[in-house]
Design a protein around this motif. Structure first.
Motif, mmCIF file in Angstrom:
data_model
loop_
_atom_site.group_PDB
_atom_site.id
_atom_site.type_symbol
_atom_site.label_atom_id
_atom_site.label_comp_id
_atom_site.label_asym_id
_atom_site.label_seq_id
_atom_site.Cartn_x
_atom_site.Cartn_y
_atom_site.Cartn_z
ATOM 1 N N GLY A 78 0.804 -1.220 0.000
ATOM 2 C CA GLY A 78 0.000 0.000 0.000
ATOM 3 C C GLY A 78 0.831 1.260 0.000
ATOM 4 N N HIS A 79 2.151 1.127 -0.077
ATOM 5 C CA HIS A 79 3.030 2.293 -0.036
ATOM 6 C C HIS A 79 4.255 2.035 -0.910
ATOM 7 N N PHE A 80 4.923 3.113 -1.283
ATOM 8 C CA PHE A 80 6.150 3.026 -2.063
ATOM 9 C C PHE A 80 7.361 3.149 -1.132
ATOM 10 N N LEU A 81 8.430 2.428 -1.480
ATOM 11 C CA LEU A 81 9.673 2.525 -0.727
ATOM 12 C C LEU A 81 10.591 3.595 -1.305
ATOM 13 N N THR A 82 10.508 3.818 -2.612
ATOM 14 C CA THR A 82 11.407 4.754 -3.275
ATOM 15 C C THR A 82 10.834 6.162 -3.257
ATOM 16 N N ARG A 83 11.664 7.116 -3.638
ATOM 17 C CA ARG A 83 11.265 8.525 -3.636
ATOM 18 C C ARG A 83 11.513 9.126 -5.017
ATOM 19 N N GLY A 84 10.676 10.080 -5.373
ATOM 20 C CA GLY A 84 10.796 10.721 -6.677
ATOM 21 C C GLY A 84 9.909 10.025 -7.694
ATOM 22 N N LEU A 85 9.306 10.810 -8.578
ATOM 23 C CA LEU A 85 8.330 10.274 -9.517
ATOM 24 C C LEU A 85 8.921 9.206 -10.425
ATOM 25 N N SER A 86 10.149 9.409 -10.925
ATOM 26 C CA SER A 86 10.750 8.430 -11.835
ATOM 27 C C SER A 86 11.013 7.105 -11.127
ATOM 28 N N SER A 87 11.485 7.154 -9.889
ATOM 29 C CA SER A 87 11.747 5.919 -9.136
ATOM 30 C C SER A 87 10.450 5.213 -8.771
ATOM 31 N N VAL A 88 9.430 5.989 -8.439
ATOM 32 C CA VAL A 88 8.139 5.407 -8.076
ATOM 33 C C VAL A 88 7.507 4.717 -9.282
ATOM 34 N N LYS A 89 7.661 5.303 -10.467
ATOM 35 C CA LYS A 89 7.145 4.666 -11.683
ATOM 36 C C LYS A 89 7.814 3.316 -11.917
ATOM 37 N N THR A 90 9.118 3.247 -11.657
ATOM 38 C CA THR A 90 9.832 1.977 -11.799
ATOM 39 C C THR A 90 9.306 0.950 -10.812
ATOM 40 N N GLU A 91 9.104 1.378 -9.567
ATOM 41 C CA GLU A 91 8.603 0.459 -8.551
ATOM 42 C C GLU A 91 7.198 -0.026 -8.893
ATOM 43 N N ALA A 92 6.361 0.860 -9.432
ATOM 44 C CA ALA A 92 5.019 0.452 -9.836
ATOM 45 C C ALA A 92 5.074 -0.568 -10.967
ATOM 46 N N SER A 93 5.964 -0.359 -11.934
ATOM 47 C CA SER A 93 6.099 -1.311 -13.043
ATOM 48 C C SER A 93 6.568 -2.669 -12.546
ATOM 49 N N LEU A 94 7.501 -2.679 -11.600
ATOM 50 C CA LEU A 94 7.945 -3.953 -11.020
ATOM 51 C C LEU A 94 6.801 -4.662 -10.300
#
Length: 478
Positions: free
Chosen positions: A436-452
């Motif tokens: 329910g949450h992201f570990l990374t910070r910044g929009l580009s890193s969050v997009k990568t985490e969402a894709s994973l």
């Protein structure tokens, strides 16, 4: 009766099991291994896809990709936890051939290969399309809020900063008064000394200066909100009328097997402006000219519906309800529009004639009114509070909106499928997996985490649908 007992830990065996014997043939790690092995890492743009030939040998990016996919499939996203698992997890020992990269190497791999990891998600969807796992006709679009790596205390609006500055000014004034009469209260041990008061005043002034700097920066950039830990995160409304610092994750989900066709992460709290974007991205993945799209009322937007119609996208979107202070029989939808005469007929039987055209949020409206009839109407008080009389604003694209409304109303059974389709991935990821949450910070890193995350979701779905052996057989035919 005796208990079932295991073997002695000190028992020496002559014939040991191989690592491969410990992993069942239908274990998901075999599917992960087969998929990643089939990828062309150089074409996807991974760093160190080819060894340099000098210096220390790097890890094969395939091994690190396998590690991340396995982690996201099993609820392990932290690089430190992944490092720990490589030392004790038999499945990872098999998957990585007992390699044990340290957490820094694992974290750097995700940081340095953001675009490549997103391409892996897209590449897997190409395989799903080739295997006939997409319906190629019906898609549902929706968004969900995922908490950012930024606390609410570290998120500031201009109003919040001004309130904090006002509070600090009051505290500084209190200390100034305390400093003035500190001599009279020297005997009270609980009262701070003059030096302590000066130190606290200095700290408060530094905090005030930080707030003023933030406020000036926000005003100069024309932004209303600032997050200090993750600058791209924004305060958003979440479930149960609460608020939190989040990202808005958009998905387009295929109806056949609830597979995620594409995803996007935005820091806009609303879904407005995303329907046409996500629908066209779904069309691109499916490779079709026409598409049916289901979406909730958060996507109901004139400009978006017009764009979808132009792109041969048939939309089924719930209409937003706007109720004014009028009684139910005098709501706007109770006024009848005569398309031949281009006028409205009110519930009292009066005709409202077209007037000026105006633009609101890039949408053009034409006003219809008849102040002379309203002036003498006995029902005026029940109809409007406007002293001059009732005004009906008609969207210049109202014919298209009416068409979408009728289409949605006439296909309620189809529209009810929306929630079953699009909530399946979010329910699995947020409730079952706990993401329910992201570990990374910044929009580009969050997009990568969402894709994973969605890659792991799709991969598990496909292995459950085809079976691990079935997926491996299809990969071997590539």
């Amino acid at each position: 009766m005796a208990y079932i007992v295991g073997e002695s830990r000190k028992q020496i065996t002559l014939f040991t099991d191989s690592l491969d014997d410990m992993i069942a043939e239908d274990n998901h790690v075999r599917g992960i291994d087969a998929f990643v092995t089939s990828l062309d890492m150089s074409e996807l743009g991974f760093l160190k896809a080819e060894p340099m030939g000098i210096g220390r040998n790097p890890y094969d990016p395939r091994d690190l990709l396998k590690l991340y996919i396995y982690g996201y499939l099993n609820g392990i996203r932290s690089s430190r936890k992944l490092e720990t698992e490589t030392h004790r997890n038999i499945e990872l020992m098999w998957l990585l051939c007992k390699l044990r990269p340290d957490f820094k190497t694992i974290a750097d791999f995700r940081r340095d290969n953001k675009e490549a990891l997103i391409k892996v998600f897209k590449q897997f969807n190409v395989l799903c399309k080739n295997w006939g796992l997409f319906s190629e006709g019906l898609v549902a679009v929706d968004g969900s809020k995922f908490r950012a790596n930024n606390s609410k205390r570290s998120n500031y609006s201009q109003k919040k900063i001004k309130r904090n500055i006002e509070y600090l000014n009051e505290r500084i004034d209190d200390y100034m008064r305390a400093l003035d009469d500190s001599d009279e209260r020297e005997a009270e041990l609980t009262i701070p000394t003059a030096d302590e008061i000066r130190q606290r005043m200095s700290e408060l002034k530094e905090r005030k200066q930080d707030y003023e700097t933030m406020l000036n920066e926000m005003q100069a950039q024309g932004i209303k909100e600032l997050s200090t830990t993750d600058p791209d995160a924004r305060m958003m409304s979440v479930n149960n009328n609460g608020v939190d610092v989040c990202y808005n994750v958009q998905t387009a989900v295929d109806a056949k097997h609830k597979l995620v066709l594409d995803c996007e992460v935005i820091n806009n709290p609303t879904d407005h402006g995303q329907l046409n974007i996500m629908a066209n991205r779904a069309k691109e993945v499916l490779g079709v000219e026409e598409l049916d799209v289901l979406a909730d009322k958060g996507y109901y937007s004139t400009n978006e519906l017009v764009k979808c119609e132009e792109s041969q996208i048939t939309t089924y979107v719930a209409k937003q309800q706007h109720h004014g202070h009028q009684e139910e029989e005098f709501r706007g939808d109770r006024f009848t529009y005569d398309s031949e005469k281009d006028l409205y007929i009110c519930p009292a039987g009066h005709e409202l004639y077209p007037g000026k055209t105006r633009k609101v949020n890039d949408v053009e409206y034409r006003d219809y009114k008849n102040h002379r009839a309203c002036k003498n109407c006995e029902l005026k008080e029940r109809c409007t509070r406007n002293q001059k009389g009732r005004i009906i604003s008609r969207n210049l694209h109202q014919e298209l909106l009416d068409k979408v409304d009728r289409r949605t109303e006439d296909n309620k059974a189809l529209y009810r499928m929306r929630q079953m389709i699009v909530e399946h991935p979010f329910g699995t990821i947020k409730r079952q997996w706990g993401f329910g949450h992201f570990l990374t910070r910044g929009l580009s890193s969050v997009k990568t985490e969402a894709s994973l995350t969605f890659l792991a979701y799709n991969l598990r779905r496909v292995m459950n649908i085809l079976g691990v052996e079935g997926m491996k057989m299809r990969l071997n035919t590539i």
